[in-house]
Design a protein around this motif. Structure first.
Motif, PDB file in Angstrom:
ATOM      1  N   UNK A   1      15.182 -39.990  -7.306  1.00 26.70           N
ATOM      2  CA  UNK A   1      15.920 -41.238  -7.084  1.00 26.70           C
ATOM      3  C   UNK A   1      15.078 -42.198  -6.261  1.00 26.70           C
ATOM      4  N   UNK A   2      14.374 -41.680  -5.269  1.00 25.83           N
ATOM      5  CA  UNK A   2      13.522 -42.532  -4.440  1.00 25.83           C
ATOM      6  C   UNK A   2      12.396 -43.156  -5.256  1.00 25.83           C
ATOM      7  N   UNK A   3      11.819 -42.373  -6.175  1.00 23.20           N
ATOM      8  CA  UNK A   3      10.761 -42.919  -7.013  1.00 23.20           C
ATOM      9  C   UNK A   3      11.299 -44.022  -7.936  1.00 23.20           C
ATOM     10  N   UNK A   4      12.517 -43.856  -8.420  1.00 19.32           N
ATOM     11  CA  UNK A   4      13.120 -44.896  -9.266  1.00 19.32           C
ATOM     12  C   UNK A   4      13.311 -46.176  -8.460  1.00 19.32           C
ATOM     13  N   UNK A   5      13.824 -46.056  -7.247  1.00 23.34           N
ATOM     14  CA  UNK A   5      14.029 -47.234  -6.403  1.00 23.34           C
ATOM     15  C   UNK A   5      12.694 -47.881  -6.028  1.00 23.34           C
ATOM     16  N   UNK A   6      11.683 -47.061  -5.855  1.00 22.39           N
ATOM     17  CA  UNK A   6      10.348 -47.598  -5.600  1.00 22.39           C
ATOM     18  C   UNK A   6       9.825 -48.335  -6.839  1.00 22.39           C
ATOM     19  N   UNK A   7      10.098 -47.798  -8.023  1.00 22.69           N
ATOM     20  CA  UNK A   7       9.689 -48.467  -9.258  1.00 22.69           C
ATOM     21  C   UNK A   7      10.330 -49.825  -9.417  1.00 22.69           C
ATOM     22  N   UNK A   8      11.557 -49.989  -8.912  1.00 23.49           N
ATOM     23  CA  UNK A   8      12.220 -51.293  -8.957  1.00 23.49           C
ATOM     24  C   UNK A   8      11.431 -52.320  -8.153  1.00 23.49           C
ATOM     25  N   UNK A   9      11.008 -51.930  -6.953  1.00 22.28           N
ATOM     26  CA  UNK A   9      10.249 -52.842  -6.105  1.00 22.28           C
ATOM     27  C   UNK A   9       8.918 -53.212  -6.752  1.00 22.28           C
ATOM     28  N   UNK A  10       8.242 -52.219  -7.335  1.00 21.61           N
ATOM     29  CA  UNK A  10       6.959 -52.486  -7.984  1.00 21.61           C
ATOM     30  C   UNK A  10       7.137 -53.455  -9.145  1.00 21.61           C
ATOM     31  N   UNK A  11       8.157 -53.243  -9.965  1.00 20.49           N
ATOM     32  CA  UNK A  11       8.415 -54.131 -11.102  1.00 20.49           C
ATOM     33  C   UNK A  11       8.730 -55.545 -10.625  1.00 20.49           C
ATOM     34  N   UNK A  12       9.518 -55.646  -9.570  1.00 21.54           N
ATOM     35  CA  UNK A  12       9.842 -56.967  -9.028  1.00 21.54           C
ATOM     36  C   UNK A  12       8.599 -57.667  -8.499  1.00 21.54           C
ATOM     37  N   UNK A  13       7.723 -56.908  -7.846  1.00 18.13           N
ATOM     38  CA  UNK A  13       6.483 -57.490  -7.318  1.00 18.13           C
ATOM     39  C   UNK A  13       5.591 -58.004  -8.449  1.00 18.13           C
ATOM     40  N   UNK A  14       5.477 -57.231  -9.520  1.00 15.79           N
ATOM     41  CA  UNK A  14       4.602 -57.619 -10.630  1.00 15.79           C
ATOM     42  C   UNK A  14       5.078 -58.919 -11.270  1.00 15.79           C
ATOM     43  N   UNK A  15       6.371 -59.021 -11.585  1.00 17.40           N
ATOM     44  CA  UNK A  15       6.861 -60.245 -12.236  1.00 17.40           C
ATOM     45  C   UNK A  15       6.865 -61.429 -11.278  1.00 17.40           C
ATOM     46  N   UNK A  16       7.047 -61.171  -9.996  1.00 19.18           N
ATOM     47  CA  UNK A  16       6.976 -62.267  -9.037  1.00 19.18           C
ATOM     48  C   UNK A  16       5.550 -62.799  -8.947  1.00 19.18           C
ATOM     49  N   UNK A  17       4.573 -61.904  -9.019  1.00 19.78           N
ATOM     50  CA  UNK A  17       3.175 -62.328  -9.017  1.00 19.78           C
ATOM     51  C   UNK A  17       2.821 -63.099 -10.280  1.00 19.78           C
ATOM     52  N   UNK A  18       3.532 -62.797 -11.370  1.00 18.18           N
ATOM     53  CA  UNK A  18       3.308 -63.511 -12.624  1.00 18.18           C
ATOM     54  C   UNK A  18       3.979 -64.879 -12.630  1.00 18.18           C
ATOM     55  N   UNK A  19       4.777 -65.177 -11.599  1.00 23.60           N
ATOM     56  CA  UNK A  19       5.468 -66.456 -11.522  1.00 23.60           C
ATOM     57  C   UNK A  19       6.813 -66.460 -12.207  1.00 23.60           C
ATOM     58  N   UNK A  20       7.319 -65.284 -12.630  1.00 21.19           N
ATOM     59  CA  UNK A  20       8.588 -65.223 -13.336  1.00 21.19           C
ATOM     60  C   UNK A  20       9.772 -64.966 -12.423  1.00 21.19           C
ATOM     61  N   UNK A  21       9.521 -64.600 -11.195  1.00 23.23           N
ATOM     62  CA  UNK A  21      10.602 -64.259 -10.286  1.00 23.23           C
ATOM     63  C   UNK A  21      10.781 -62.759 -10.207  1.00 23.23           C
ATOM     64  N   UNK A  22      11.100 -62.271  -9.021  1.00 22.53           N
ATOM     65  CA  UNK A  22      11.224 -60.830  -8.820  1.00 22.53           C
ATOM     66  C   UNK A  22      12.402 -60.231  -9.569  1.00 22.53           C
ATOM     67  N   UNK A  23      13.456 -61.005  -9.755  1.00 16.55           N
ATOM     68  CA  UNK A  23      14.668 -60.464 -10.388  1.00 16.55           C
ATOM     69  C   UNK A  23      14.428 -60.113 -11.854  1.00 16.55           C
TER      70      UNK A  23
END
Length: 843
Positions: free
Chosen positions: A292-314
């Motif tokens: 479960x912790x790894x899944x929640x960590x994956x959420x943060x990583x995915x949000x960071x990647x799209x935010x860096x792409x300029x699409x927004x973390x959500x």
């Protein structure tokens, strides 16, 4: 940037678009020796204070609005607005002590984390499987119903914005598209709550509204991606390419990789000594908490990647949840997130939204309050108008598989106005991408709030499903005796919910024992009872129901063990048992209304309910303190069904009935005293005993006459009866005649059946009755004991059992047997007869 004002050592710099605001320390004050900011006092502790005040205010508002069927989200939005600059923020002391500028960054970033996990939860709930099974007509209706709100959203936005704005037409169209997207959305969880509270879930209006809302939700996210892509003209091409690359990556690489990781051998290992896992449906530990912790960590990583792409973390969090494989791990993650997001992060989001909305000064420059009112009226009418237009353009003016009149079409349009957190998120995305200014966004927030508040009272006033319900043509077939006598289909409603554990196995065993035959097949309606929450997953169950025309063989409801057991029941019965599965989503305080309504719609002769707890390993002393009150929500629900059901009701205390395999010898036991409930109980057992492998033992308890007055026992219960002694005597004599007639027929028809044994024992008082029950049950092994509840029975045998009774819903006999130590291993089924009239009793 231009200086707006100076306040307590700060300089507030506001952008021309009145959205982007920067707060700087005043150099003169900051460099002086008299003032130094304390970040510890002004950040984290202040966040706790702000959240506490908001939760307190929202609780007060909700208590005030609860009688008007308003949702907690409405109260949270209002509390956020009250804490904002338009109301409490006008107080200078409050603004500097509770909402200092230095705390804004902590508040915003904490809200951002909550939004990311909320979006992941939203994506995890979404499932396109029912989308492909929704009828094309309803899908086309939902899509067509979005055209007019899109157009009216764009038009009303130009009516609202200041005519003094110097922005280009293209920029204004981008901003208008944000409001058009908000207007077309219909929040599925909030709509589900409204329908459940108003008991419209199972109506054609409810089904159509839910499936249309599901289509609208999918379209809303598509529109959000569009206006994010076009928000920056100079970067439009790169953003479109980034979004396309993200979709392709998630579809062809991300989802398969996650499926392999979730179901692969890495997550299935149980070698660790400190293993703290989750139990799956088969009783085996499958996943660890670290997963479960790894899944929640994956959420943060995915949000960071799209935010860096300029699409927004959500966007990253939403896509990660969308591609995450459904299953037990997804369910566990949702359970971990649900309370935190609904109790902390959603209220926090409403608080930040309220701080950004200055309602008292929301009229745009160059516009008047009349423009704002007209904007709100057009927004409220958009969905209603689109529903009427679609109704006229479709065949026969029907927007659903059945025809609807004008009142129903209007009701459907009002329901489609259901908004929620998704609408607020869309507005705030528009703010974040500089498409909306503070004034117009404040008007939009208030408009959304008014639309949400208007739906329950308007629908409740305009549409009352009870007035439109046709009387049942099978009104006389609402008892076991009537259904069995006609030798036709025997309709049974079976209720199962998560809080009763493995009761589904006991229920299916009971249905198998009910002797389905070619002449008298069984039609079992399985109701999966789901507690109403703000969670989207509960709403998705109803989407499945509406999309699949809820047959168990076709539906894939998220109630694994229940559906699997019902499917197996239908498959093994050689088509003698037909099964239909429905989902009832409601609060437990009103769930009995759903059960009784479904039973009425299906013309059910019997409702089977699970007891609120398992008494297999409990004695009377173990459960006395915790169950004498009605604090248990399942117990409350059972009592309400017993009170309001218009058919026979059976309450099953399961002590391992599901462990007995179909085809083995089953020993049934019936204790018969007299009255309509006992006649129903014996009728059900009689039906079961008509099949091979079932042995029925009937013990009739006859009260011994003492003294000259055979009705002396009536004096003890006159205080609880409205009728007098003569009415009670007359009723008792009538019941005795019906008992003798019924038992005479039973003896005659079972005289040559060696599997049926009837004995009559004369007893007096509670002690002799309990001693007899003990001797009978200890003398042989019985899998099931069926007794009448006896809530209308008048018997001297039970007068002494009142003080010993723990569970009133089981009746005197049922309670005495179920809670005794000598009945261990014997399940108990308590039957309550439905009384309509004297003629009905004779049937």
């Amino acid at each position: 940037m231009a200086t707006k004002e100076e306040l307590d050592g700060y300089k507030i710099l506001v952008d021309k678009n009145r959205v982007d605001m920067k707060v700087c320390y005043d150099d003169k004050v900051y460099n002086s020796s008299n003032w130094t900011p304390n970040p510890l006092v002004s950040t984290v502790p202040m966040l706790y204070i702000q959240i506490s005040i908001h939760l307190f205010l929202s609780g007060l508002v909700f208590l005030f609005l609860k009688p008007f069927n308003q949702s907690p989200l409405v109260a949270e939005i209002i509390a956020g607005i009250l804490m904002g600059p338009g109301f409490l923020g006008k107080c200078y002391v409050y603004l500097n002590s509770i909402l200092p500028f230095i705390s804004d960054s902590v508040l915003e970033h904490t809200m951002s984390i909550g939004t990311v996990y909320y979006m992941f939860q939203l994506g995890l709930d979404m499932n396109l499987t029912p989308m492909s099974n929704i009828s094309r007509r309803i899908t086309a209706t939902a899509i067509a119903g979005m055209i007019i709100p899109l157009a009216m959203g764009i038009w009303s936005y130009f009516l609202l914005i200041s005519p003094l704005e110097e922005e280009s037409v293209v920029s204004k169209l981008k901003s208008a598209f944000v409001w058009a997207t908000v207007l077309t959305s219909t929040n599925l969880p909030d709509l589900t709550r409204v329908l459940a509270n108003l008991k419209l879930m199972r109506t054609e209006i409810g089904r159509t509204a839910i499936t249309s809302s599901f289509v609208n939700d999918i379209a809303t996210w598509f529109f959000i991606v569009i206006f994010i892509s076009i928000s920056r003209t100079e970067e439009m091409a790169s953003m479109c390419i980034s979004i396309l690359a993200l979709i392709l990556f998630c579809t062809f690489l991300g989802r398969p990789a996650l499926s392999w990781l979730v179901t692969g051998p890495t997550l299935m290992s149980h070698d660790d000594d400190d293993y703290n896992g989750v139990v799956n449906d088969d009783g085996c530990n499958t996943y660890k908490e670290i997963h479960v912790q790894f899944v929640l960590f994956g959420v943060i990583v995915s949000a960071f990647v799209t935010d860096a792409m300029g699409l927004g973390s959500f966007i990253g969090a939403l896509m990660f949840g969308f591609i995450f494989p459904s299953g037990q791990l997804a369910t566990v993650v949702l359970e971990r997130l649900e309370k935190v997001t609904s109790w902390i992060f959603v209220p926090l989001y409403c608080l930040v939204n309220g701080i950004k909305s200055k309602v008292t000064e929301m009229v745009p420059t160059g516009r008047t309050i009349k423009h704002v009112i007209l904007f709100m009226a057009l927004s409220w009418a958009a969905k209603i108008l689109s529903t009427f237009v679609v109704a006229v353009l479709t065949t026969g003016g029907a927007v659903a598989p059945v025809r609807m009149n004008r009142r129903e079409i209007f009701t459907l349009g009002v329901l489609m106005n259901s908004k929620g957190l998704l609408a607020l998120i869309t507005i705030n995305i528009g703010r974040e991408f500089y498409l909306l200014d503070k004034d117009t966004s404040s008007v939009m927030v208030v408009t959304i709030l008014l639309m949400m508040m208007s739906i329950p009272p308007v629908v409740k006033y305009v549409y009352n499903p009870k007035n439109n319900r046709m009387p049942s043509s099978h009104g006389l077939r609402r008892t076991i005796q009537s259904a069995t006598a006609t030798e036709s289909t025997f309709p049974i409603v079976v209720c199962v919910h998560a809080l009763t554990g493995d009761i589904v196995q006991g229920m299916t065993s009971l249905l198998r024992m009910s002797n389905p035959t070619v002449r008298s097949k069984i039609f079992a309606v399985g109701i999966h009872l789901v507690e109403l929450t703000e969670h989207t997953a509960a709403a998705m169950l109803i989407v499945h129901d509406a999309a699949f025309h809820p047959r168990v063989g076709d539906s894939k409801l998220n109630s694994g063990q229940t559906i699997h057991a019902m499917e197996e029941l239908e498959r093994d019965s050689d088509e003698l048992i037909k099964v239909e599965c429905l989902t009832a989503i409601s609060r437990y305080t009103t769930m009995h209304i759903d059960i009784c309504s479904i039973a009425e719609d299906k013309s059910a002769a019997l409702i089977l309910l699970p007891f609120h707890e398992t008494l297999e390993e409990k004695g009377k002393d173990d459960s006395e303190d915790t169950n004498k009150s009605c604090a248990n929500p399942i117990r409350n629900m059972n009592q309400q069904v017993l009170t309001h059901a218009q058919c026979t009701v059976g309450l099953l205390v399961d002590k391992g009935l599901g462990k007995f395999f179909y085809g083995h010898i089953i020993n049934l036991l019936v204790f018969y005293i007299g009255g309509g409930d006992d006649r129903e109980a014996l009728s059900y057992a009689w039906r079961m005993a008509s099949q091979p492998g079932v042995h029925l033992t009937v013990v009739r308890l006859i009260p011994r006459a003492v003294g000259e007055n055979p009705y002396s026992h009536l004096d003890d219960i006159l205080d609880d009866q409205e009728q007098g002694i003569l009415s009670l005597i007359e009723e008792e004599e009538r019941q005795k005649e019906l008992d003798e007639e019924f038992l005479g027929d039973f003896k005659w028809r079972t005289a040559t059946n060696e599997a049926v044994a009837l004995s009559e024992v004369v007893v007096w008082g509670a002690e002799e009755t309990l001693a007899l029950i003990r001797n009978v049950m200890e003398g042989d092994s019985y899998q099931l004991c069926i007794v009448g509840r006896g809530n209308r029975r008048i018997s001297p045998l039970e007068s002494g059992l009142v003080e010993l009774m723990e569970f009133r819903e089981l009746g005197f006999m049922g309670d005495a047997i179920a809670t005794s130590s000598f009945s261990k291993g014997t399940s108990v089924l308590v039957i309550q007869h439905y009384y309509t009239s004297s003629s009905q009793d004779k049937k």
